[in-house]
Design an enzyme around this catalytic site. Structure first.
Site, PDB file in Angstrom:
ATOM      1  CD  GLU A   1       1.460   3.566  -2.832  1.00 14.17           C
ATOM      2  OE1 GLU A   1       2.107   3.911  -2.251  1.00 14.17           O
ATOM      3  OE2 GLU A   1       0.717   2.569  -2.115  1.00 14.17           O
TER       4      GLU A   1
HETATM    5  C1  TNX Z   1       1.463   4.894   1.051  1.00 18.55           C
HETATM    6  S1  TNX Z   1      -0.852   6.894   0.703  1.00 18.55           S
HETATM    7  C2  TNX Z   1       0.342   3.763   0.955  1.00 18.55           C
HETATM    8  C3  TNX Z   1      -0.222   2.844   1.465  1.00 18.55           C
HETATM    9  C4  TNX Z   1       0.957   2.206   2.426  1.00 18.55           C
HETATM   10  C5  TNX Z   1       1.090   4.607   3.307  1.00 18.55           C
HETATM   11  C6  TNX Z   1       1.962   4.075   4.345  1.00 18.55           C
HETATM   12  C7  TNX Z   1      -1.636   5.451  -0.125  1.00 18.55           C
HETATM   13  C8  TNX Z   1      -2.878   5.473  -0.973  1.00 18.55           C
HETATM   14  N1  TNX Z   1      -0.850   4.399  -0.645  1.00 18.55           N
HETATM   15  O1  TNX Z   1      -0.344   1.823   0.926  1.00 18.55           O
HETATM   16  O2  TNX Z   1       0.878   1.447   3.461  1.00 18.55           O
HETATM   17  O3  TNX Z   1       1.788   5.011   1.976  1.00 18.55           O
HETATM   18  O4  TNX Z   1       2.567   5.528   5.078  1.00 18.55           O
END
Ligand code: TNX
Length: 534
Positions: A361
């Site tokens: 992200e």
């Molecule tokens: C996505 S999955 C994220 C996390 C969040 C999560 C909450 C991923 C690699 N990153 O930063 O905590 O969703 O479900």
């Protein structure tokens, strides 16, 4: 039967059912309604048909590769001890782990003694002599006769995995912390067992909410019971930095001062505490993989050191739950000094082969910057003699090493095939199946819903080897269940969200596909029904 008596018996039976369901840690709302009272043996079970009333080996999670029941029973006598080969401290420690599990509830004061060759009747024997190498490092053969319980494994790791099976074959009360009445009976037969995947993990996010060393150790203990072998420790995120880095102390002392919802006093692990957790996991044959998430998910670091920001200004602490707004400054040389120092200190404290560098992200980092950054991070990790693992976005870098691992998490588009095309392997954590922070049902609290609702059955019914097209089973290193903690505050929350789902995921990682049938595996055991019938 008189109507009133019948009703009383019915109510009594219902109360007992609820109590028993709690005792086996299956949330009542999540228990499949039994369609029949006839217990179905696991399909891999062989051996003579047991006589009615006799015990059979069953109810073991993860389901073993093969079980042969012989229809008799072993009753642990009060004189029992645990025997291991002489002169091997590691085996004595494994024996002591088992003794520590059995002594509080039995009160038998089992000791760890040494022997060459099988001990006298009425004991437990753990040995690597004659261990079958074809069962691998984690495989074991457990044999229970009316007079002896023995595990033979090629490696000590296999003995440790096998003793979890002993714990599960004994009555559930064996796990009690106080003296309880026996008899401590096990069904006789043989269990031959080894894992399907090399990596069977769970991740705990201690950045969104901080958890004490005691809580972390409890989570590791729960993982060990289900033969999981990798603990992924998510140590940094926007809301907090949780590990002391001596060359950048503000990361912990300032960046560790918050969590979701507000301040958090001294919410970081000292290096001594981190090492203590590493060795605790190691003593349970669990490898710890630390994660420092970057270049995004870095607000806590950016807030701790102004020079890590492109504009030289440190942002405020962040205690919300948004993602995708922070980024290390990709163009500044100091960024790589920072990464190098952090990875070097972490690598020195971490015996495991992998360092997790996050990489998810990073929407406030340009694609070109992202690729440039992660490529440099891979070089830094490898310079410390470690392998890089990151969330699947890392597959975008040109020079992705075959030794690096991409962790698949997206619900639809995936970078996993890209990673495989580049020769790397993939760890399977699809958010809509594996995320322990997703609610079971709409009304579950705590939890999130962005990847969907995941009840125990939904999470269980998948094959990690085939779930992503373009990724064949030979490229799948294993499975992992992440527990993100934006909404998870207490140890009770952790346990509620992890169980029973994590026991199912342990089975996906360990057990063969044949026999992994929800309807069979979720059905209450023969022991459960005998509770009402006898
Ligand atoms: C996505 S999955 C994220 C996390 C969040 C999560 C909450 C991923 C690699 N990153 O930063 O905590 O969703 O479900």
């Amino acid at each position: 039967m008189n109507k009133n008596i019948f009703r009383t018996v019915l109510v009594f039976a219902l109360v007992l059912m609820i109590l028993a369901a709690n005792a086996i840690q299956v949330s009542a709302s999540d228990t499949a309604a039994p369609k029949t009272k006839t217990p179905t043996p696991t399909p891999t079970s062989t051996g003579p048909t047991p006589t009615p009333g006799a015990t059979t080996i069953g109810n073991i999670i993860p389901m073993p590769v093969s079980i042969t029941s012989t229809g008799g029973s072993f009753v642990l006598p009060s004189t029992a001890d645990i025997y291991v080969e002489p002169g091997i401290a590691e085996l004595t420690a494994i024996g002591q782990y088992l003794a520590n599990k059995l002594n509080p509830s039995t009160g038998y004061g089992l000791q760890v003694l040494t022997t060459t060759g099988a001990p006298a009747d009425g004991n437990i024997y753990l040995t690597t002599v004659g261990g079958d190498p074809t069962l691998g490092d984690e495989g074991y053969q457990l044999t229970v006769t009316p007079s002896l319980v023995s595990i033979v494994a090629y490696r000590p790791t296999g003995l440790f995995r096998g003793l979890q099976t002993i714990r599960q074959m004994l009555p559930a009360a064996i796990e009690g912390a106080t003296l309880l009445p026996g008899p401590w009976k096990m069904a006789t037969g043989t269990v031959r067992d080894y894992p399907r995947f090399a990596w069977r993990g769970s991740m705990l996010d201690v950045a969104r909410h901080f958890f004490s060393v005691t809580d972390v150790k409890r989570y590791i203990d729960l993982m060990a019971y289900y033969k999981l072998n990798v603990f992924h420790f998510h140590l940094s995120d926007d809301q907090g930095w949780r590990i002391m880095i001596n060359s950048w102390p503000n990361l912990a002392t300032y960046g560790g001062g918050t969590q979701v919802g507000g301040t958090c006093t001294n919410c970081y692990y000292t290096q001594a505490q981190y090492s203590d957790i590493v060795s605790y996991a190691q003593s349970r044959y669990i490898t710890l993989v630390p994660e420092i998430d970057m270049p995004g998910h870095t607000n806590a670091a950016l807030a701790s050191y102004a020079e890590l920001n492109c504009n030289g200004v440190a942002p405020a602490h962040y205690t919300g739950t948004n993602v995708g707004f922070s980024s290390l400054c990709i163009s500044k040389p100091i960024t790589y000094t920072f990464v190098d120092d952090v990875i070097r200190e972490l690598a020195a404290l971490t015996p495991g082969a992998y360092i997790h560098v996050g990489g998810d992200e990073a929407s406030s980092t340009t694609p070109a910057d992202y690729v440039s950054f992660v490529s440099q991070v891979q070089t830094i990790v490898q310079a410390q003699g470690k392998q890089m693992i990151g969330w699947e976005e890392i597959a975008q870098i040109n020079g992705l090493s075959a030794s690096s691992v991409a962790q698949h998490w997206n619900t639809t588009d995936s970078f996993a095939p890209t990673a495989v095309q580049k020769g790397a392997r993939v760890l399977m954590s699809p958010a809509h199946k594996a995320y322990l922070d997703m609610k079971y049902y709409r009304k579950t609290s705590p939890g999130q819903t962005w990847a969907g609702l995941i009840n125990t059955q939904t999470g269980y019914e998948r094959d990690p080897a085939t779930i992503v097209s373009g990724v064949s089973s030979s490229s799948v290193l294993g499975v992992e269940a992440p527990l993100w903690t934006e909404t998870i505050v207490t140890m009770a929350d952790i346990e509620y969200m992890a169980f029973p789902r994590l026991s199912g995921y342990a089975e996906l990682g360990w057990s063969p596909v044949t026999g992994r049938n929800w309807k069979v595996r979720a059905r209450p055991s023969a022991e459960f029904w005998s509770f009402f019938i006898t």
